[in-house]
Write a protein that holds these residues in place. Structure first.
Motif, PDB file in Angstrom:
ATOM      1  N   GLY A  60      42.598  19.081  30.973  1.00 20.78           N
ATOM      2  CA  GLY A  60      43.637  19.782  29.855  1.00 20.78           C
ATOM      3  C   GLY A  60      43.995  21.192  29.940  1.00 20.78           C
ATOM      4  O   GLY A  60      45.144  22.245  29.213  1.00 20.78           O
ATOM      5  N   TRP A  61      42.481  21.913  29.595  1.00 23.31           N
ATOM      6  CA  TRP A  61      42.638  23.046  29.023  1.00 23.31           C
ATOM      7  C   TRP A  61      43.780  23.875  30.980  1.00 23.31           C
ATOM      8  O   TRP A  61      44.219  24.708  30.717  1.00 23.31           O
ATOM      9  CB  TRP A  61      41.871  23.754  28.517  1.00 23.31           C
ATOM     10  N   LEU A  62      42.906  23.657  31.875  1.00 24.85           N
ATOM     11  CA  LEU A  62      42.959  23.984  33.172  1.00 24.85           C
ATOM     12  C   LEU A  62      44.751  23.461  33.272  1.00 24.85           C
ATOM     13  O   LEU A  62      45.584  24.341  33.531  1.00 24.85           O
ATOM     14  CB  LEU A  62      42.265  23.249  34.240  1.00 24.85           C
ATOM     15  N   VAL A  63      44.948  22.282  33.115  1.00 28.05           N
ATOM     16  CA  VAL A  63      46.301  22.107  32.955  1.00 28.05           C
ATOM     17  C   VAL A  63      47.212  22.923  32.087  1.00 28.05           C
ATOM     18  O   VAL A  63      48.409  23.134  32.733  1.00 28.05           O
ATOM     19  CB  VAL A  63      47.017  20.443  32.794  1.00 28.05           C
ATOM     20  N   LEU A  64      47.031  22.760  31.206  1.00 28.14           N
ATOM     21  CA  LEU A  64      47.818  24.339  30.589  1.00 28.14           C
ATOM     22  C   LEU A  64      48.168  25.815  31.032  1.00 28.14           C
ATOM     23  O   LEU A  64      49.245  25.989  30.319  1.00 28.14           O
ATOM     24  CB  LEU A  64      47.262  24.499  29.009  1.00 28.14           C
TER      25      LEU A  64
ATOM     26  N   CYS B 154      46.430  27.591  44.329  1.00 30.66           N
ATOM     27  CA  CYS B 154      45.395  28.268  43.955  1.00 30.66           C
ATOM     28  C   CYS B 154      45.351  27.201  42.218  1.00 30.66           C
ATOM     29  O   CYS B 154      44.144  26.923  42.780  1.00 30.66           O
ATOM     30  CB  CYS B 154      44.721  29.882  43.735  1.00 30.66           C
ATOM     31  N   GLY B 155      45.638  27.072  41.628  1.00 28.44           N
ATOM     32  CA  GLY B 155      45.653  26.526  40.913  1.00 28.44           C
ATOM     33  C   GLY B 155      44.892  25.090  40.481  1.00 28.44           C
ATOM     34  O   GLY B 155      44.659  24.396  39.814  1.00 28.44           O
ATOM     35  N   VAL B 156      46.334  24.530  41.451  1.00 31.90           N
ATOM     36  CA  VAL B 156      46.043  23.138  41.637  1.00 31.90           C
ATOM     37  C   VAL B 156      44.650  23.066  42.543  1.00 31.90           C
ATOM     38  O   VAL B 156      43.600  22.255  41.817  1.00 31.90           O
ATOM     39  CB  VAL B 156      47.144  23.053  42.699  1.00 31.90           C
ATOM     40  N   VAL B 157      44.275  22.843  43.600  1.00 35.41           N
ATOM     41  CA  VAL B 157      42.890  23.499  43.669  1.00 35.41           C
ATOM     42  C   VAL B 157      41.776  23.484  42.906  1.00 35.41           C
ATOM     43  O   VAL B 157      40.601  23.147  43.067  1.00 35.41           O
ATOM     44  CB  VAL B 157      43.056  24.918  45.190  1.00 35.41           C
TER      45      VAL B 157
ATOM     46  N   GLU C  93      43.499  29.309  38.212  1.00 34.76           N
ATOM     47  CA  GLU C  93      42.990  29.641  39.356  1.00 34.76           C
ATOM     48  C   GLU C  93      41.717  30.542  38.846  1.00 34.76           C
ATOM     49  O   GLU C  93      40.655  30.001  38.977  1.00 34.76           O
ATOM     50  CB  GLU C  93      43.668  30.913  40.523  1.00 34.76           C
ATOM     51  N   ILE C  94      41.876  31.048  37.908  1.00 35.22           N
ATOM     52  CA  ILE C  94      40.880  32.201  37.203  1.00 35.22           C
ATOM     53  C   ILE C  94      38.933  30.956  36.351  1.00 35.22           C
ATOM     54  O   ILE C  94      38.938  31.440  36.257  1.00 35.22           O
ATOM     55  CB  ILE C  94      41.403  33.022  36.084  1.00 35.22           C
TER      56      ILE C  94
ATOM     57  N   LEU D  16      38.588  40.258  34.855  1.00 33.29           N
ATOM     58  CA  LEU D  16      37.816  39.785  35.419  1.00 33.29           C
ATOM     59  C   LEU D  16      36.271  39.072  35.251  1.00 33.29           C
ATOM     60  O   LEU D  16      35.387  38.320  34.938  1.00 33.29           O
ATOM     61  CB  LEU D  16      38.277  39.589  36.910  1.00 33.29           C
ATOM     62  N   PHE D  17      35.953  40.842  35.378  1.00 29.37           N
ATOM     63  CA  PHE D  17      34.236  41.144  35.550  1.00 29.37           C
ATOM     64  C   PHE D  17      33.581  40.576  34.090  1.00 29.37           C
ATOM     65  O   PHE D  17      32.437  40.076  34.065  1.00 29.37           O
ATOM     66  CB  PHE D  17      33.606  42.662  35.883  1.00 29.37           C
ATOM     67  N   VAL D  18      34.548  41.147  32.835  1.00 29.01           N
ATOM     68  CA  VAL D  18      33.723  40.201  32.097  1.00 29.01           C
ATOM     69  C   VAL D  18      33.275  39.609  31.053  1.00 29.01           C
ATOM     70  O   VAL D  18      32.779  38.966  31.342  1.00 29.01           O
ATOM     71  CB  VAL D  18      34.323  41.779  30.612  1.00 29.01           C
ATOM     72  N   GLY D  19      34.753  38.460  32.197  1.00 24.16           N
ATOM     73  CA  GLY D  19      34.753  36.537  31.977  1.00 24.16           C
ATOM     74  C   GLY D  19      33.917  36.330  32.620  1.00 24.16           C
ATOM     75  O   GLY D  19      33.309  35.604  32.310  1.00 24.16           O
ATOM     76  N   TRP D  20      33.664  36.587  34.164  1.00 24.49           N
ATOM     77  CA  TRP D  20      31.938  35.995  35.027  1.00 24.49           C
ATOM     78  C   TRP D  20      31.459  36.453  34.216  1.00 24.49           C
ATOM     79  O   TRP D  20      30.562  36.008  34.062  1.00 24.49           O
ATOM     80  CB  TRP D  20      32.858  37.260  36.427  1.00 24.49           C
TER      81      TRP D  20
END
Length: 395
Positions: A21-25, A48-51, A94-95, A146-150
């Motif tokens: 659900g979080w990803l769908v939002l 990319c998000g759907v994939v 995607e992220i 993005l690097f911090v999140g990764w």
């Protein structure tokens, strides 16, 4: 098996629903941004998000393959956006999918080198996706975030992998210790039989000249002891033995089990121990009797350690016709006469602190010992609210 199993099942199911659900939002945010941009190329981020969502849904069965597809689609989208000169951005869904797959990949992908390479590939793709942004300062800032999140995702996955490896090593250590202990006990049992054979053979040699008629019973006893020794030796073949430092003892008996139960009951809780008809030290193989003694001892110890509020314990050792139904496979593992030990404790409340730890290694050791002798062990809550340990051996 029981209420606890259903609770764990639904907690996992609801967690999965919340994650998707979080990803769908996030995907809806990408769709709104792509629609407001008015650029066809901007729809690559929602794609990319759907994939990514599909990869997250299928991550337990196709973890590596779907991750590769997502990485390839993400890189291809970045190249297309860069070639057209459009002003894009990495998709939020995607992220999110890439970070979730990073955590799961570092925890579950085998071997560790492959998991580390997959995580490194995710980091590279995330940084490359910042090239979709035309403004240099915004691209650099996005790359840093993005690097911090990764880094957080990789750290979480590495920690979970570390805990998983520790758990595996502990389980393997317990299994090796149980196999060694079992091998020692079986060695003692075989030595006991062989000693009897040697003594009876020497006695037969002495009386052969004076009383030839007494030799036949001695030979029959020797043959019986030899058959028992061979049976124990067959069970010993599959058990790894590290060293031989065992004391010479013939194994446990029914009296040993009764004595242990009486000593346990003196300090509480009370144990009702019932031995069914037909159960004797001769009807149950000595190595099986020793294992039943060990399982009963471990079960009672676990009750005292993990369920101090137990009112009373019910234990019974019986001969039954066939094994009980396996609650997982729904099948009966074998037919014929079976010796069954059942231990139940009533009136105790599960300690939530112990439940969160996922249990100790006592059951692992007992199961290893039982399975090495061709039996099976089942443990868990019953519909009546008791905790039950069930051990069965075919005879």
């Amino acid at each position: 098996m029981g209420e606890n199993s259903r609770l764990v099942y639904w907690v996992k199911r609801l967690s999965e629903i919340a994650l998707i659900g979080w990803l769908v939002l996030l995907l809806l945010v990408d769709v709104l941004l792509a629609a407001s941009s008015g650029d066809v190329v901007g729809w690559l981020s929602p794609v990319c998000g759907v994939v990514g969502i599909v990869a997250v849904l299928r991550r337990r069965r196709h973890r590596v393959g779907d991750l590769r597809v997502l990485l390839a689609v993400s890189v291809l989208s970045t190249l297309v956006i860069g070639a057209t000169g459009a002003d894009g951005r990495p998709g939020t869904a995607e992220i999110g999918a890439l970070l979730i797959l990073t955590v799961g990949g570092l925890r579950a992908i085998e071997p560790v080198r492959r998991a580390a390479l997959s995580s490194l590939a995710v980091m590279i793709v995330l940084e490359v996706s910042c090239a979709r942004i035309n403004e240099a300062n915004a691209a650099v800032a996005s790359g840093f975030l993005l690097f911090v999140g990764w880094s957080f995702a990789a750290g979480t996955g590495a920690y979970l992998r570390f805990q998983l490896e520790r758990r595996r090593e502990a389980v393997d250590s317990v299994r090796r210790a149980e196999r060694l202990e079992l091998a020692r006990e079986l060695h003692d049992l075989v030595a006991h039989h062989i000693t009897g054979i040697v003594v009876q053979a020497q006695a037969a040699k002495v009386v052969a000249e004076q009383k030839p008629e007494a030799v036949v019973p001695s030979l029959e006893a020797i043959a019986g002891a030899g058959a028992d020794a061979l049976t124990s030796m067959r069970r010993l073949v599959s058990v790894l033995r590290a060293q031989d430092e065992a004391a010479r003892s013939p194994g446990s008996t029914l009296m040993d089990m009764r004595t242990m139960v009486e000593r346990f009951s003196t300090a509480g809780p009370q144990v009702a121990f019932d031995i069914g008809q037909g159960i004797t030290d001769e009807t149950v193989p000595p190595e099986v009797m020793t294992t039943l003694h060990r399982v009963l001892q471990e079960s009672l110890t676990n009750v005292r350690r993990h369920a101090p509020g137990t009112d009373w314990i019910e234990a019974d050792l019986k001969l039954v016709d066939g094994a009980g139904l396996d609650p997982w496979s729904g099948t009966v593992p074998w037919s014929g006469i079976t010796v069954r030990l059942r231990v139940r404790n009533y009136g105790s409340v599960t300690d939530t602190r112990i439940s969160r730890l996922g249990g100790g290694f006592g059951l692992v050791g007992m199961a290893e010992r039982v399975e090495a002798l061709g039996g099976r062990l089942l443990a868990g809550p019953t519909p009546s609210g008791a905790w039950e340990v069930l051990v069965e051996f075919p005879l």
